[in-house]
Design an enzyme around this catalytic site. Structure first.
Site, PDB file in Angstrom:
ATOM      1  N   LYS A  78     -12.404   1.590  -0.677  1.00 36.74           N
ATOM      2  CA  LYS A  78     -13.089   0.464  -0.049  1.00 36.74           C
ATOM      3  C   LYS A  78     -13.950  -0.309  -1.036  1.00 36.74           C
ATOM      4  O   LYS A  78     -14.321  -1.448  -0.776  1.00 36.74           O
ATOM      5  CB  LYS A  78     -13.895   0.844   1.210  1.00 36.74           C
ATOM      6  CG  LYS A  78     -14.544   2.210   1.324  1.00 36.74           C
ATOM      7  CD  LYS A  78     -15.363   2.319   2.624  1.00 36.74           C
ATOM      8  CE  LYS A  78     -15.366   3.665   3.332  1.00 36.74           C
ATOM      9  NZ  LYS A  78     -15.946   4.809   2.641  1.00 36.74           N
ATOM     10  N   LYS A 109      -6.155   5.353  -6.501  1.00 39.32           N
ATOM     11  CA  LYS A 109      -6.266   5.575  -5.052  1.00 39.32           C
ATOM     12  C   LYS A 109      -6.812   4.330  -4.361  1.00 39.32           C
ATOM     13  O   LYS A 109      -7.558   3.548  -4.963  1.00 39.32           O
ATOM     14  CB  LYS A 109      -7.116   6.815  -4.750  1.00 39.32           C
ATOM     15  CG  LYS A 109      -8.598   6.586  -4.793  1.00 39.32           C
ATOM     16  CD  LYS A 109      -9.411   7.692  -4.103  1.00 39.32           C
ATOM     17  CE  LYS A 109     -10.876   7.274  -4.200  1.00 39.32           C
ATOM     18  NZ  LYS A 109     -11.844   8.164  -3.644  1.00 39.32           N
ATOM     19  N   LYS A 130     -18.028   8.080 -11.116  1.00 33.77           N
ATOM     20  CA  LYS A 130     -19.086   7.201 -10.607  1.00 33.77           C
ATOM     21  C   LYS A 130     -20.136   6.900 -11.666  1.00 33.77           C
ATOM     22  O   LYS A 130     -20.713   5.814 -11.662  1.00 33.77           O
ATOM     23  CB  LYS A 130     -19.734   7.789  -9.347  1.00 33.77           C
ATOM     24  CG  LYS A 130     -18.834   7.704  -8.131  1.00 33.77           C
ATOM     25  CD  LYS A 130     -19.614   7.729  -6.833  1.00 33.77           C
ATOM     26  CE  LYS A 130     -18.653   7.644  -5.643  1.00 33.77           C
ATOM     27  NZ  LYS A 130     -19.305   7.967  -4.358  1.00 33.77           N
TER      28      LYS A 130
HETATM   29  P1  TYM Z   1     -15.473   9.130   1.660  1.00 34.73           P
HETATM   30  O1  TYM Z   1     -16.426   8.400   2.547  1.00 34.73           O
HETATM   31  O2  TYM Z   1     -15.268   8.627   0.286  1.00 34.73           O
HETATM   32  O3  TYM Z   1     -14.056   9.209   2.354  1.00 34.73           O
HETATM   33  C1  TYM Z   1     -13.878   9.709   3.683  1.00 34.73           C
HETATM   34  C2  TYM Z   1     -12.577  10.482   3.769  1.00 34.73           C
HETATM   35  O4  TYM Z   1     -11.470   9.642   3.425  1.00 34.73           O
HETATM   36  C3  TYM Z   1     -10.662  10.284   2.439  1.00 34.73           C
HETATM   37  N1  TYM Z   1     -10.065   9.254   1.588  1.00 34.73           N
HETATM   38  C4  TYM Z   1      -8.751   9.140   1.369  1.00 34.73           C
HETATM   39  N2  TYM Z   1      -7.704   9.848   1.800  1.00 34.73           N
HETATM   40  C5  TYM Z   1      -6.471   9.464   1.389  1.00 34.73           C
HETATM   41  N3  TYM Z   1      -6.254   8.414   0.569  1.00 34.73           N
HETATM   42  C6  TYM Z   1      -7.285   7.667   0.109  1.00 34.73           C
HETATM   43  N4  TYM Z   1      -7.069   6.629  -0.687  1.00 34.73           N
HETATM   44  C7  TYM Z   1      -8.607   8.021   0.505  1.00 34.73           C
HETATM   45  N5  TYM Z   1      -9.844   7.520   0.237  1.00 34.73           N
HETATM   46  C8  TYM Z   1     -10.717   8.283   0.904  1.00 34.73           C
HETATM   47  C9  TYM Z   1     -11.630  11.172   1.675  1.00 34.73           C
HETATM   48  O5  TYM Z   1     -10.957  12.209   1.008  1.00 34.73           O
HETATM   49  C10 TYM Z   1     -12.529  11.666   2.785  1.00 34.73           C
HETATM   50  O6  TYM Z   1     -11.958  12.785   3.434  1.00 34.73           O
HETATM   51  N6  TYM Z   1     -18.085  13.110   0.141  1.00 34.73           N
HETATM   52  C11 TYM Z   1     -17.350  12.543   1.275  1.00 34.73           C
HETATM   53  C12 TYM Z   1     -18.171  12.462   2.527  1.00 34.73           C
HETATM   54  C13 TYM Z   1     -18.788  13.760   2.929  1.00 34.73           C
HETATM   55  C14 TYM Z   1     -18.127  14.900   3.460  1.00 34.73           C
HETATM   56  C15 TYM Z   1     -19.145  15.861   3.699  1.00 34.73           C
HETATM   57  C16 TYM Z   1     -16.811  15.188   3.747  1.00 34.73           C
HETATM   58  C17 TYM Z   1     -20.106  14.060   2.862  1.00 34.73           C
HETATM   59  N7  TYM Z   1     -20.331  15.326   3.325  1.00 34.73           N
HETATM   60  C18 TYM Z   1     -18.841  17.120   4.224  1.00 34.73           C
HETATM   61  C19 TYM Z   1     -16.496  16.442   4.277  1.00 34.73           C
HETATM   62  C20 TYM Z   1     -17.515  17.384   4.503  1.00 34.73           C
HETATM   63  C21 TYM Z   1     -16.910  11.144   0.901  1.00 34.73           C
HETATM   64  O7  TYM Z   1     -17.535  10.486   0.122  1.00 34.73           O
HETATM   65  O8  TYM Z   1     -15.846  10.670   1.612  1.00 34.73           O
END
Ligand code: TYM
Length: 329
Positions: free
Chosen positions: A196, A193, A111
């Site tokens: 969005k 990967k 990032k």
């Molecule tokens: P975020 O918002 O980027 O993504 C949400 C969830 O989607 C999964 N994910 C994917 N899984 C498979 N293939 C993909 N291409 C893909 N893109 C995204 C992510 O692994 C995630 O599980 N830091 C986290 C949000 C967060 C969080 C937490 C998660 C904040 N606090 C506490 C768990 C526990 C995030 O940015 O996810």
């Protein structure tokens, strides 16, 4: 019952990657665990956001969780910023996170390369806030995609360090990865990967894309020139489509290879598109209905925040005492 917790950022309509890697599993886990799911709006602030747009996306993200079948009768659902304990524990844990370990986070490195004009302190301490999210609720398992495992490892390290210094306070959580689909790849660059924030909308399926858009995006998915539907090393594009098809239909790779034996990629891509569109149909329908009932959405996240605040108060009170903050009588 074991405790499950996970969060998702409201930075746009969820992709098929978010759905298969995370939210679809969250829905299934509700039956057997005590679950808490939240919209990680504070985490979104680590990248520059437009205020009105972020507010709209947070509401939509909450509605999307409901549309995907997360049920407020079964699971605790809330918006991160509505529960001030997250920010408070986040600060205390930032004071127990090391510069060196935060510097090693690959998401931070990625990032900061992408947003070189805004490498802010929040982007750096992002994992400390994520650790707070998880540790506040004493979660046993955290269902996430593969890109979050390093943050989970970090969370365990911080928890362990804190427990060693101050005595047992936090349960050590474990990442809970789906057996298949932990990393759904871009439809245009299958070595990357699905995300969005991809600038090419053909690279990802949004879970609200209509039927025709889904079919069109799968039709133009990048594959290879071999014309054999087989799960093999070096066939990233086909492997990704097979994973997606396998997850939504429940078919094994072997069954899929048989089904498309002697057929071309065109037939296969169409079948994947049809299966995904069918899987997402209820999500599209539920979302449209939910967005017409703002009062219900508000009531649901208001009630969730009150409960989340009460549950997380217990951990935060213990932590404050242990680190030496004077009690507020
Ligand atoms: P975020 O918002 O980027 O993504 C949400 C969830 O989607 C999964 N994910 C994917 N899984 C498979 N293939 C993909 N291409 C893909 N893109 C995204 C992510 O692994 C995630 O599980 N830091 C986290 C949000 C967060 C969080 C937490 C998660 C904040 N606090 C506490 C768990 C526990 C995030 O940015 O996810």
């Amino acid at each position: 019952k074991k405790i499950i917790l996970s969060g998702i950022q409201p930075t746009g309509i969820f992709t098929l990657g978010n759905y298969i890697g995370a939210v679809r599993n969250w829905q299934q886990l509700q039956e057997d665990y005590q679950c808490a799911y939240f919209i990680a709006d504070l985490h979104s602030l680590t990248v520059r956001q437009e205020a009105a747009k972020l507010r709209k996306q947070s509401l939509e993200a909450f509605a999307l969780l409901l549309a995907c079948g997360i049920d407020p009768q079964k699971s605790l659902m809330f918006i991160q910023s509505h529960v001030h304990n997250h920010a408070e524990l986040g600060w205390i844990l930032a004071c127990n996170s090391l510069f060196g370990e935060l510097s090693r986070m690959t998401q931070f490195k990625d990032k900061s390369a992408k947003h070189a004009d805004n490498i802010n302190a929040g982007l750096f301490t992002y994992p400390s806030l994520m650790a707070a999210d998880i540790l506040l609720y004493q979660a046993d398992y955290v269902p996430v995609g593969a890109d979050q495992t390093q943050h989970l490892e970090f969370t365990r390290n911080v928890a362990q360090r804190f427990n060693n210094l101050y005595g047992n306070t936090f349960k050590l959580p474990e990442a809970y990865l789906p057996p298949e689909g932990a990393k759904i790849m871009s439809l245009q660059e299958p070595a990357k990967k699905m995300s969005k924030s991809d600038t090419n909308p053909k690279a990802f399926i949004s879970i609200l894309d209509d039927h025709d858009t889904i079919i069109r995006k799968f039709r133009s998915a990048v594959t290879d020139s071999e014309a054999k539907v087989m799960f093999r090393e070096g066939k990233d594009g086909i492997n990704n489509l097979m994973t997606i098809y396998s997850v939504v239909t429940g078919k094994t790779y072997e069954q899929i290879e048989d089904e498309f034996n002697g057929k071309g990629y065109g037939d296969f891509k169409l079948a994947v598109g049809e299966a995904v569109s069918e899987e997402l149909r209820p999500v599209r329908e539920n979302f449209a209905r939910l967005m017409n009932d703002k009062a219900y959405l508000e009531e649901t996240y208001r009630a969730g925040a009150a409960v989340a605040q009460r549950i997380s108060d217990r951990t935060l009170a213990k932590v404050k005492k242990k680190v030496g903050l004077l009690a507020n009588p």
